[in-house]
Design a protein around this motif. Structure first.
Motif, PDB file in Angstrom:
ATOM      1  N   VAL A 295       5.489  16.207  69.989  1.00 31.30           N
ATOM      2  CA  VAL A 295       6.703  16.996  69.860  1.00 31.30           C
ATOM      3  C   VAL A 295       7.557  16.376  68.765  1.00 31.30           C
ATOM      4  CG1 VAL A 295       8.795  17.803  71.014  1.00 31.30           C
ATOM      5  CG2 VAL A 295       6.640  17.641  72.298  1.00 31.30           C
ATOM      6  N   LEU A 296       7.998  17.208  67.823  1.00 36.94           N
ATOM      7  CA  LEU A 296       8.853  16.738  66.734  1.00 36.94           C
ATOM      8  C   LEU A 296      10.250  17.304  66.935  1.00 36.94           C
ATOM      9  CD1 LEU A 296       8.857  15.148  64.018  1.00 36.94           C
ATOM     10  CD2 LEU A 296       8.477  17.354  62.879  1.00 36.94           C
ATOM     11  N   VAL A 297      11.224  16.421  67.052  1.00 40.33           N
ATOM     12  CA  VAL A 297      12.622  16.820  67.226  1.00 40.33           C
ATOM     13  C   VAL A 297      13.336  16.620  65.897  1.00 40.33           C
ATOM     14  CG1 VAL A 297      14.752  16.455  68.529  1.00 40.33           C
ATOM     15  CG2 VAL A 297      12.535  16.096  69.638  1.00 40.33           C
ATOM     16  N   THR A 298      14.029  17.670  65.439  1.00 44.98           N
ATOM     17  CA  THR A 298      14.762  17.581  64.176  1.00 44.98           C
ATOM     18  C   THR A 298      16.240  17.854  64.420  1.00 44.98           C
ATOM     19  OG1 THR A 298      14.589  19.924  63.553  1.00 44.98           O
ATOM     20  CG2 THR A 298      12.720  18.490  63.011  1.00 44.98           C
TER      21      THR A 298
ATOM     22  N   PHE B  86      21.539  15.922  55.770  1.00 43.98           N
ATOM     23  CA  PHE B  86      20.392  15.054  56.081  1.00 43.98           C
ATOM     24  C   PHE B  86      19.637  15.656  57.257  1.00 43.98           C
ATOM     25  CE2 PHE B  86      23.296  12.393  53.812  1.00 43.98           C
ATOM     26  CZ  PHE B  86      22.512  11.481  53.122  1.00 43.98           C
ATOM     27  N   MET B  87      18.332  15.387  57.298  1.00 47.27           N
ATOM     28  CA  MET B  87      17.493  15.809  58.423  1.00 47.27           C
ATOM     29  C   MET B  87      16.945  14.570  59.114  1.00 47.27           C
ATOM     30  SD  MET B  87      17.515  19.120  58.562  1.00 47.27           S
ATOM     31  CE  MET B  87      16.142  19.390  59.683  1.00 47.27           C
ATOM     32  N   GLU B  88      17.306  14.419  60.374  1.00 47.20           N
ATOM     33  CA  GLU B  88      16.715  13.354  61.198  1.00 47.20           C
ATOM     34  C   GLU B  88      15.512  13.935  61.920  1.00 47.20           C
ATOM     35  OE1 GLU B  88      17.502  10.460  65.071  1.00 47.20           O
ATOM     36  OE2 GLU B  88      18.840  12.160  64.676  1.00 47.20           O
ATOM     37  N   LEU B  89      14.397  13.230  61.879  1.00 54.69           N
ATOM     38  CA  LEU B  89      13.180  13.655  62.567  1.00 54.69           C
ATOM     39  C   LEU B  89      12.659  12.489  63.408  1.00 54.69           C
ATOM     40  CD1 LEU B  89      13.072  14.866  59.406  1.00 54.69           C
ATOM     41  CD2 LEU B  89      10.975  15.903  60.272  1.00 54.69           C
ATOM     42  N   PHE B  90      12.380  12.761  64.671  1.00 57.19           N
ATOM     43  CA  PHE B  90      11.666  11.753  65.459  1.00 57.19           C
ATOM     44  C   PHE B  90      10.608  12.441  66.308  1.00 57.19           C
ATOM     45  CE2 PHE B  90      15.358  12.735  68.124  1.00 57.19           C
ATOM     46  CZ  PHE B  90      14.826  12.840  69.404  1.00 57.19           C
ATOM     47  N   GLN B  91       9.493  11.771  66.432  1.00 55.92           N
ATOM     48  CA  GLN B  91       8.329  12.335  67.123  1.00 55.92           C
ATOM     49  C   GLN B  91       8.062  11.574  68.406  1.00 55.92           C
ATOM     50  OE1 GLN B  91       4.758  13.488  64.787  1.00 55.92           O
ATOM     51  NE2 GLN B  91       3.633  12.090  66.145  1.00 55.92           N
TER      52      GLN B  91
ATOM     53  N   SER C 149      13.476   4.380  73.213  1.00 61.01           N
ATOM     54  CA  SER C 149      13.433   5.316  74.339  1.00 61.01           C
ATOM     55  C   SER C 149      12.174   6.162  74.381  1.00 61.01           C
ATOM     56  CB  SER C 149      14.667   6.234  74.306  1.00 61.01           C
ATOM     57  OG  SER C 149      14.655   7.057  73.152  1.00 61.01           O
ATOM     58  N   GLY C 150      11.307   6.086  73.354  1.00 57.72           N
ATOM     59  CA  GLY C 150      10.049   6.812  73.451  1.00 57.72           C
ATOM     60  C   GLY C 150       9.496   7.374  72.163  1.00 57.72           C
ATOM     61  N   ALA C 151      10.283   7.419  71.086  1.00 61.98           N
ATOM     62  CA  ALA C 151       9.781   7.966  69.832  1.00 61.98           C
ATOM     63  C   ALA C 151       8.713   7.054  69.235  1.00 61.98           C
ATOM     64  CB  ALA C 151      10.929   8.140  68.839  1.00 61.98           C
ATOM     65  N   THR C 152       7.691   7.666  68.675  1.00 61.60           N
ATOM     66  CA  THR C 152       6.641   6.898  67.998  1.00 61.60           C
ATOM     67  C   THR C 152       6.812   6.913  66.485  1.00 61.60           C
ATOM     68  OG1 THR C 152       5.229   8.865  67.997  1.00 61.60           O
ATOM     69  CG2 THR C 152       4.973   7.319  69.833  1.00 61.60           C
ATOM     70  N   ARG C 153       7.679   7.801  65.995  1.00 59.98           N
ATOM     71  CA  ARG C 153       7.936   7.890  64.554  1.00 59.98           C
ATOM     72  C   ARG C 153       9.364   8.371  64.360  1.00 59.98           C
ATOM     73  NH1 ARG C 153       6.657  11.851  60.182  1.00 59.98           N
ATOM     74  NH2 ARG C 153       6.142  13.359  61.795  1.00 59.98           N
TER      75      ARG C 153
ATOM     76  N   ASP D 124      28.858  19.692  64.541  1.00 57.06           N
ATOM     77  CA  ASP D 124      27.854  19.209  65.484  1.00 57.06           C
ATOM     78  C   ASP D 124      26.450  19.387  64.924  1.00 57.06           C
ATOM     79  OD1 ASP D 124      29.777  18.514  67.291  1.00 57.06           O
ATOM     80  OD2 ASP D 124      29.620  20.349  68.488  1.00 57.06           O
ATOM     81  N   PRO D 125      25.621  18.331  64.979  1.00 59.50           N
ATOM     82  CA  PRO D 125      24.241  18.464  64.493  1.00 59.50           C
ATOM     83  C   PRO D 125      23.479  19.532  65.278  1.00 59.50           C
ATOM     84  CG  PRO D 125      24.826  16.154  64.763  1.00 59.50           C
ATOM     85  CD  PRO D 125      25.928  16.948  65.387  1.00 59.50           C
ATOM     86  N   ARG D 126      22.586  20.202  64.605  1.00 62.07           N
ATOM     87  CA  ARG D 126      21.789  21.261  65.225  1.00 62.07           C
ATOM     88  C   ARG D 126      20.375  20.737  65.464  1.00 62.07           C
ATOM     89  NH1 ARG D 126      18.725  25.430  62.649  1.00 62.07           N
ATOM     90  NH2 ARG D 126      18.297  27.211  64.030  1.00 62.07           N
ATOM     91  N   ALA D 127      19.925  20.796  66.722  1.00 63.43           N
ATOM     92  CA  ALA D 127      18.620  20.251  67.091  1.00 63.43           C
ATOM     93  C   ALA D 127      17.587  21.351  67.247  1.00 63.43           C
ATOM     94  CB  ALA D 127      18.726  19.457  68.392  1.00 63.43           C
ATOM     95  N   LEU D 128      16.371  21.059  66.820  1.00 64.01           N
ATOM     96  CA  LEU D 128      15.225  21.935  67.033  1.00 64.01           C
ATOM     97  C   LEU D 128      14.080  21.104  67.582  1.00 64.01           C
ATOM     98  CD1 LEU D 128      15.221  24.089  63.748  1.00 64.01           C
ATOM     99  CD2 LEU D 128      15.929  24.823  66.031  1.00 64.01           C
ATOM    100  N   HIS D 129      13.275  21.710  68.475  1.00 62.91           N
ATOM    101  CA  HIS D 129      12.116  21.045  69.070  1.00 62.91           C
ATOM    102  C   HIS D 129      10.864  21.764  68.564  1.00 62.91           C
ATOM    103  CE1 HIS D 129      15.481  20.099  71.735  1.00 62.91           C
ATOM    104  NE2 HIS D 129      14.813  19.025  72.091  1.00 62.91           N
TER     105      HIS D 129
END
Length: 522
Positions: free
Chosen positions: A422-425, A469-474, A452-456, A507-512
């Protein structure tokens, strides 16, 4: 310091651990003394230390996973049943003369397997038994229990060996295991609400990932290992110091071991007052220097009474170091991963002890006993430099209490728990003048996500809009991401995220983002 003992459950379990540890220390002395007159004693007696501690290096983290996932009381009961069974077999085989060195080392390793399961489970349970404000005191009391056993166990073992032989010592270990088992069975543990157990291998990886991405924990473990490696010489070589340097028998060896334990007990009693006057870094420097000086003096002792004082100071320095590291660790780690973090600490501690012990045995064969002890003392003194040149932040205890502060994803239906990766942006727009501070804050957020659990984790600038900016964690699966939402995040993580997002103009906008073939459930 004594406040945790007012809690009935802690008192009885603490007493049970004293008795169980007493039997374990007596067993170690018996195993070493059984072969102290063997032609290869310098190798065998140090391998006993290795065989008893190596399982901790191999199994402590899996044990921590089990302790974080299942009922800790029943886990400890199962371990005690195993302990008692192994101790009875060891007693019988030794009594009938069927205990060659290789088999003794195998049984010692088997006992170490039980210790690897028991230690992280018990130390993680301490935080359930006492309030957070009593954790440092409870940790010191746990050190006292270990060192009372370290003082009494070898002395009792020496007396028993002198009177009736080694098998009686192994029988004592079985009885001590039965006592702790009875305490655990009598304890009615309050029902603890816990989420569904994590799957074993993902939980194993999550524990290692948490420690790897916490700089303070890493520095604590490096500091501990740099001390334990050379300091292990006193435990590994004490049987040889007793028999060859001082000309003592089993009873005299027990007295030497008891002196180490008494010094360690004194260290546990005074470390609280020491910490009131000195920082953690200063305490570690003083403990290492005291240990180094006394170990060097021990190399020149030629009578029992002259050796006792240096050994007591060694015990004090050893316990002071371990107590500071453990109490700092307990305050740094959140509950969801506490047993696994303690397991990593035990792996570093006892793994270093296991690997260093045979090295000191070989050093004794190559350069001599006195020279090996002096070399160890010099290396312990050198380890004090680590506390001086690489200090960790003092009394910075982040709030690791769980907080569920992420908003729920606006999904029409819940993804399958095993869907992934799962990639969260998150899209973050900032004022350009805040960019430098924003990037510093995002680096702290990177470590929070990875713990907390992200691998990337990655941060990108949007080329078409340089102030965005775009923050991405997987994360590996949707289940892991749900655990981030429901229990892994802490008040400290929230503070880190708030500090980073304070620079956002909206507010940052999150997508899964899920794999295209991910199944969903209604």
């Amino acid at each position: 310091m004594w406040a945790p003992l007012k809690r009935r459950a802690f008192f009885w379990l603490w007493l049970g651990m004293i008795v169980a540890s007493l039997g374990a220390w007596a067993q170690t002395v018996g195993a070493q003394w059984l072969f102290v007159n063997d032609p290869n004693a310098a190798t065998i007696v140090t391998l006993v230390q290795t065989a008893s501690t190596l399982p901790m290096m191999l199994l402590a983290l899996p044990a921590g996973v089990l302790a974080d996932s299942f009922d800790r009381r029943w886990l400890m009961i199962g371990v005690q049943i195993y302990f008692v069974t192994v101790a009875i077999l060891l007693t019988v085989l030794t009594a009938i003369g069927l205990m060659p060195p290789a088999l003794m080392l195998a049984f010692t390793f088997a006992v170490g397997v039980g210790t690897a399961m028991l230690s992280p489970t018990w130390q993680a349970m301490i935080t359930e038994l006492v309030p957070r404000t009593h954790i440092p005191a409870a940790t010191r009391l746990d050190m006292i229990s270990v060192n009372v056993a370290r003082a009494a166990g070898p002395a009792i073992a020496g007396a028993l060996i002198a009177a009736w032989g080694v098998p009686v010592v192994f029988a004592l270990n079985a009885v001590c295991g039965l006592f702790l088992g009875a305490v655990l069975i009598a304890w009615r543990r309050p029902r603890v609400r816990r989420s569904d157990p994590e799957r074993f291998f993902p939980a194993l990886l999550a524990g290692g990932r948490y420690v790897r991405h916490d700089p303070m924990i890493r520095r604590l473990l490096v500091r501990l290992s740099s001390f334990v490696g050379p300091a292990a010489a006193v435990w590994a070589l004490l049987p040889l110091i007793a028999s060859r340097q001082l000309g003592l028998g089993a009873a005299g060896y027990g007295v030497l071991f008891a002196a180490l334990g008494l010094g360690a007990l004194g260290g546990a009693l005074i470390i609280g007052r020491v910490r009131e006057r000195f920082t953690a870094n200063q305490s570690l420097i003083l403990a290492a220097l005291a240990f180094a000086a006394s170990l060097g003096a021990l190399a020149f002792a030629h009578t029992l009474w002259v050796a006792l004082i240096p050994l007591m100071v060694c015990g004090l320095g050893w316990t002071a170091t371990v107590s500071v590291v453990v109490s700092e660790l307990q305050l740094l780690v959140p509950g969801w991963v506490r047993a696994r973090a303690i397991a990593v600490y035990l792996m570093a501690f006892l793994g270093t002890l296991a690997l260093a012990s045979p090295v000191w045995g070989l050093a004794t064969q190559w350069i001599g006993l006195t020279e090996a002890v002096l070399a160890a003392a010099a290396l312990v003194a050198a380890s004090a430099a680590g506390s001086y040149f690489f200090p960790f932040p003092e009394r910075v205890y982040p709030d690791r209490s769980p907080v569920a502060y992420w908003s729920e994803p606006a999904f029409e239906s819940e993804p399958d728990p095993q869907a992934g990766p799962v990639l969260v942006t998150l899209e973050i727009e900032i004022d350009p003048k805040d960019e430098a501070e924003f990037l510093v804050a995002m680096d702290a957020l990177r470590l929070s996500r990875l713990r907390s659990g992200a691998t990337r984790w990655e941060l990108y600038r949007v080329g078409e809009a340089p102030d965005r900016f775009m923050e991405l964690f997987q994360v590996p699966t949707w289940e892991v991401h749900r655990r981030q939402h429901d229990g892994r995040l802490t008040a400290d993580d929230q503070a880190i995220e708030d500090a980073a997002f304070a620079f956002a103009v909206r507010d940052p906008r999150a997508l899964h983002l899920l794999p295209p073939d991910a199944s969903v459930t209604d």
